[in-house]
Design a protein around this motif. Structure first.
Motif, PDB file in Angstrom:
ATOM      1  N   ALA A  73       0.820  -1.211   0.000  1.00 43.83           N
ATOM      2  CA  ALA A  73       0.000   0.000   0.000  1.00 43.83           C
ATOM      3  C   ALA A  73       0.856   1.265   0.000  1.00 43.83           C
ATOM      4  CB  ALA A  73      -0.927  -0.013   1.202  1.00 43.83           C
ATOM      5  N   ASP A  74       2.064   1.205   0.590  1.00 48.42           N
ATOM      6  CA  ASP A  74       2.939   2.367   0.584  1.00 48.42           C
ATOM      7  C   ASP A  74       3.565   2.601  -0.783  1.00 48.42           C
ATOM      8  OD1 ASP A  74       2.475   2.880   3.263  1.00 48.42           O
ATOM      9  OD2 ASP A  74       4.112   1.567   3.895  1.00 48.42           O
ATOM     10  N   PRO A 108      -0.138   3.361  -3.601  1.00 50.65           N
ATOM     11  CA  PRO A 108      -1.292   3.841  -2.822  1.00 50.65           C
ATOM     12  C   PRO A 108      -2.568   3.847  -3.664  1.00 50.65           C
ATOM     13  CG  PRO A 108       0.147   5.660  -3.391  1.00 50.65           C
ATOM     14  CD  PRO A 108       0.837   4.400  -3.840  1.00 50.65           C
ATOM     15  N   GLN A 109      -3.682   3.528  -2.992  1.00 55.28           N
ATOM     16  CA  GLN A 109      -4.979   3.495  -3.677  1.00 55.28           C
ATOM     17  C   GLN A 109      -5.488   4.910  -3.945  1.00 55.28           C
ATOM     18  OE1 GLN A 109      -6.297   0.735  -4.855  1.00 55.28           O
ATOM     19  NE2 GLN A 109      -4.555  -0.398  -4.042  1.00 55.28           N
TER      20      GLN A 109
END
Length: 68
Positions: free
Chosen positions: A10-11, A14-15
């Motif tokens: 996720a880092d 990122p969404q």
């Protein structure tokens, strides 16, 4: 492609940037970590970033810990 990194997926990918506004990368007691600012002004530890295995065994740096 393989990424050898201590960062989470996720880092790196990122969404959306809207949910990351309170998150920041800081150095606390000589250790780098991602924290999120809470409503009362303190910081909650989200992720410890370290290459030293001893840092992950220290209870002071568990995810969810509140830092003043």
């Amino acid at each position: 492609m393989i990424l050898y990194t201590p960062l989470s997926e996720a880092d790196i990918f990122p969404q959306s940037t809207d949910s990351l506004t309170n998150r920041q990368c800081v150095t606390y007691n000589g250790r780098t970590m991602y924290v999120e600012q809470t409503s009362d002004g303190s910081y909650q530890l989200l992720q410890l970033i370290s290459t030293d295995p001893k840092d992950f065994l220290d209870d002071t740096y568990l995810p969810g810990t509140i830092l003043n």
